[in-house]
Design a protein around this motif. Structure first.
Motif, PDB file in Angstrom:
ATOM      1  N   ALA A   1      -4.293  -1.262  -6.631  1.00  0.00           N
ATOM      2  CA  ALA A   1      -4.465   0.187  -6.617  1.00  0.00           C
ATOM      3  C   ALA A   1      -4.947   0.716  -7.952  1.00  0.00           C
ATOM      4  CB  ALA A   1      -3.169   0.876  -6.209  1.00  0.00           C
TER       5      ALA A   1
ATOM      6  N   GLN B   1       0.836  -1.201   0.000  1.00  0.00           N
ATOM      7  CA  GLN B   1       0.000   0.000   0.000  1.00  0.00           C
ATOM      8  C   GLN B   1       0.872   1.253   0.000  1.00  0.00           C
ATOM      9  OE1 GLN B   1      -2.526   0.519   3.449  1.00  0.00           O
ATOM     10  NE2 GLN B   1      -3.766   2.074   2.436  1.00  0.00           N
TER      11      GLN B   1
ATOM     12  N   LYS C   1      -4.640  -1.152  -2.333  1.00  0.00           N
ATOM     13  CA  LYS C   1      -5.356  -0.204  -1.473  1.00  0.00           C
ATOM     14  C   LYS C   1      -6.541  -0.921  -0.855  1.00  0.00           C
ATOM     15  CE  LYS C   1      -8.311   1.497  -5.153  1.00  0.00           C
ATOM     16  NZ  LYS C   1      -8.749   2.636  -5.926  1.00  0.00           N
TER      17      LYS C   1
END
Length: 78
Positions: A70, A51, A57
């Motif tokens: 992400a 992350q 994410k």
């Protein structure tokens, strides 16, 4: 040679929807630690590192946290 944990995590997330940390941990081998909780905690550390690199994410602000790529999954339509 076994793929790295990072590679295994990213492969598990390569698709639509999100995965909880424990579900991702079950996809990653070999198991780290003496039990599933320790292995899950290790995978969570890897997820937090990914992350910070901008690769994964949280899917939303729900608990338990579900993780997604992400940039979105390549086969996901927006």
């Amino acid at each position: 040679m076994k793929p790295s944990y990072e590679t295994q995590i990213l492969a598990a997330l390569d698709g639509p929807g999100g995965w909880a940390t424990g579900d991702i941990a079950r996809q990653c081998k070999p198991m780290r630690g003496n039990n599933r909780n320790q292995h899950s905690a290790f995978i969570r550390q890897k997820l937090l590192a990914l992350q910070s690199e901008g690769k994964v994410k949280p899917m939303d602000d729900q608990k338990p946290v579900c993780w997604v790529l992400a940039g979105g999954a390549p086969n996901e339509t927006n």
